[in-house]
Design a protein around this motif. Structure first.
Motif, PDB file in Angstrom:
ATOM      1  N   SER A 177       0.821  -1.212   0.000  1.00 15.70           N
ATOM      2  CA  SER A 177       0.000   0.000   0.000  1.00 15.70           C
ATOM      3  C   SER A 177       0.852   1.258   0.000  1.00 15.70           C
ATOM      4  CB  SER A 177      -0.910   0.037   1.233  1.00 15.70           C
ATOM      5  OG  SER A 177      -0.146   0.346   2.380  1.00 15.70           O
ATOM      6  N   TRP A 178       0.142   2.352  -0.265  1.00 18.38           N
ATOM      7  CA  TRP A 178       0.649   3.713  -0.143  1.00 18.38           C
ATOM      8  C   TRP A 178      -0.237   4.379   0.898  1.00 18.38           C
ATOM      9  CZ3 TRP A 178      -2.313   8.110  -1.582  1.00 18.38           C
ATOM     10  CH2 TRP A 178      -1.622   9.327  -1.709  1.00 18.38           C
ATOM     11  N   LEU A 179       0.388   5.085   1.846  1.00 13.18           N
ATOM     12  CA  LEU A 179      -0.379   5.748   2.906  1.00 13.18           C
ATOM     13  C   LEU A 179      -0.805   7.130   2.418  1.00 13.18           C
ATOM     14  CD1 LEU A 179      -1.388   5.721   5.858  1.00 13.18           C
ATOM     15  CD2 LEU A 179       0.824   6.655   6.517  1.00 13.18           C
TER      16      LEU A 179
ATOM     17  N   VAL B 189      -3.927   2.898   0.914  1.00 11.77           N
ATOM     18  CA  VAL B 189      -4.520   2.548  -0.374  1.00 11.77           C
ATOM     19  C   VAL B 189      -3.818   1.272  -0.839  1.00 11.77           C
ATOM     20  CG1 VAL B 189      -4.961   3.305  -2.733  1.00 11.77           C
ATOM     21  CG2 VAL B 189      -4.889   4.985  -0.865  1.00 11.77           C
TER      22      VAL B 189
ATOM     23  N   ARG C 178      -3.028  -2.425  -2.797  1.00 15.76           N
ATOM     24  CA  ARG C 178      -3.011  -3.028  -4.130  1.00 15.76           C
ATOM     25  C   ARG C 178      -2.541  -4.463  -3.967  1.00 15.76           C
ATOM     26  NH1 ARG C 178      -0.429  -0.356  -9.641  1.00 15.76           N
ATOM     27  NH2 ARG C 178      -0.705  -2.211 -10.919  1.00 15.76           N
TER      28      ARG C 178
ATOM     29  N   HIS D 160       8.758  -2.569   4.321  1.00 16.76           N
ATOM     30  CA  HIS D 160       8.544  -2.092   2.960  1.00 16.76           C
ATOM     31  C   HIS D 160       9.280  -3.034   2.007  1.00 16.76           C
ATOM     32  CE1 HIS D 160       7.379   2.373   3.919  1.00 16.76           C
ATOM     33  NE2 HIS D 160       6.711   1.501   4.646  1.00 16.76           N
ATOM     34  N   ALA D 161       8.796  -3.097   0.764  1.00 13.92           N
ATOM     35  CA  ALA D 161       9.400  -4.024  -0.195  1.00 13.92           C
ATOM     36  C   ALA D 161       9.468  -3.426  -1.580  1.00 13.92           C
ATOM     37  CB  ALA D 161       8.599  -5.322  -0.250  1.00 13.92           C
TER      38      ALA D 161
ATOM     39  N   TYR E 103       7.637  -2.491  -8.464  1.00 14.02           N
ATOM     40  CA  TYR E 103       6.612  -1.936  -7.591  1.00 14.02           C
ATOM     41  C   TYR E 103       7.187  -1.855  -6.184  1.00 14.02           C
ATOM     42  CZ  TYR E 103       3.334  -2.911 -11.364  1.00 14.02           C
ATOM     43  OH  TYR E 103       2.690  -2.936 -12.573  1.00 14.02           O
ATOM     44  N   ALA E 104       6.752  -0.849  -5.443  1.00 12.31           N
ATOM     45  CA  ALA E 104       7.272  -0.708  -4.085  1.00 12.31           C
ATOM     46  C   ALA E 104       6.182  -0.177  -3.178  1.00 12.31           C
ATOM     47  CB  ALA E 104       8.468   0.253  -4.075  1.00 12.31           C
ATOM     48  N   GLY E 105       6.285  -0.480  -1.883  1.00 10.73           N
ATOM     49  CA  GLY E 105       5.315   0.029  -0.931  1.00 10.73           C
ATOM     50  C   GLY E 105       5.436  -0.620   0.422  1.00 10.73           C
ATOM     51  N   HIS E 106       4.433  -0.298   1.227  1.00 12.19           N
ATOM     52  CA  HIS E 106       4.300  -0.809   2.590  1.00 12.19           C
ATOM     53  C   HIS E 106       3.664  -2.192   2.499  1.00 12.19           C
ATOM     54  CE1 HIS E 106       3.175  -0.092   6.928  1.00 12.19           C
ATOM     55  NE2 HIS E 106       2.250  -0.973   6.601  1.00 12.19           N
TER      56      HIS E 106
END
Lengths: 165, 165, 165
Positions: B51-53, B61, B63, B92-93, B103-106
């Protein structure tokens, strides 16, 4: 390629233009007699080959990057191949070309651009990799852990891997 | 999931196909009684939720990624939730599907593909997270640091956080 | 910005909303008298400037990101500038906006969003950076290594760098 000991098994490595990452890490691992190690790094590449492992076929789907890229991150492990005792280097990377949209994957080859700055944390204790049927990637065996399909020390098959025996 | 001590609070963890990352790290943190820890890792996922905060709403949000992905990098911290004393895992990855665009995010959830190889550096000293009004993410409090809005030890409100008092 | 010693030269740093990453690392490096250090971290940014180094021109091609981004990974080194003895901070990052497609590059500036959580491993031993003709990025010199073009201690020019002499 130059490396310098920082104490307690830690090293700083610098790769110079044209130095190949995976080969350099293998040379380091042999020279420093690394039983297990992990790496983190940054820098830039002149060219690179990365891949995605297809879990259906067990094959790497390679992609070559011939343009100069920033290396936002290198993450990897150094283990010892159980069959021949040689260093086994496993590195993933995040790269970015001029527009900065990132590519990531398993690194097969990476030629240094301006520089790579790499931190290595190493241990004498050996962690081995074994080629195992049904595993698409050589298997990292914890010390005293039985191989898949192998009898455990007390004679019972390892429960979770009985089908491979 | 298997982990092995490397000395001085450091551990090597291996996740096997299907093992869930966040749950595995929580189990490890409980078993190893981690007061604070940080992680770095690589591998592959069979599926993941990142996700993205959203700073406006304070909501994640999310995915979902249902295809196999390379894990180029995992970076995270392990702290202790102040309210219930349970491990709090923040990871995070950077992931990449076949075409290698990243792709990257929480990370909310990540099921292991072929393998994940994770290095953990842990400390007995506890670093706590607190739920704090006006903060969208539980707040990592440094030892002896007053909570936002809380009186400092000498009775004065913490200057920078006076509006939250 | 807050940081806390974890023992053996390691620190946990927390950046709060609006704190600028590179400036904060420089302040830390001065206060903690870092001779060499490396960093890893995660968090989020309110804004950031990253670049790709053009190897033809030796110029950074910058791109500004004004939207909130997740910081999947920070990787960097802290060295000492040979000319003025001040800390030299070199950080790369992987960022992601709402759709989670990742951007990566060399960080010039990054303002903290919700938080940044950074781990620092530091050493008293100094690793210096030198401005060197023909190098587009200040050169990280290993201890006792001659500068490019400089005579080695025994009076011979360093073989690989003879053309720069």
């Amino acid at each position: 390629m130059k490396y310098h000991p920082l104490g307690d098994g830690r090293y700083l490595m610098r790769l110079d233009p044209g130095d190949e990452l995976i080969a350099s890490l293998r040379i380091f691992a042999s020279e420093a007699q690394v039983g297990f190690g992990y790496i983190t790094g940054l820098g830039s590449t002149a060219s690179a080959v990365m891949s995605w492992l297809d879990p259906e076929s067990g094959e790497y789907v390679r992609r070559k990057f011939d343009e100069p890229m920033e290396v936002a991150n290198l993450t990897g492990t150094i283990t010892v191949a159980a069959d021949d005792g040689r260093p086994f280097v496993h590195v993933h990377a995040v790269l970015a070309p001029q527009e900065l949209l990132a590519y990531a994957g398993h690194v097969h080859e990476a030629r240094t651009g301006a520089v790579m700055e790499i931190l290595l944390t190493t241990f004498e204790q050996k962690i081995e990799r074994h080629s195992v049927p049904d595993k698409s990637f050589p298997w990292m065996c914890m010390p005293d852990e039985p191989l898949p399909g192998e009898d455990t020390p007390d004679g019972d098959a390892a429960a979770g891997d009985a089908t491979a025996g």
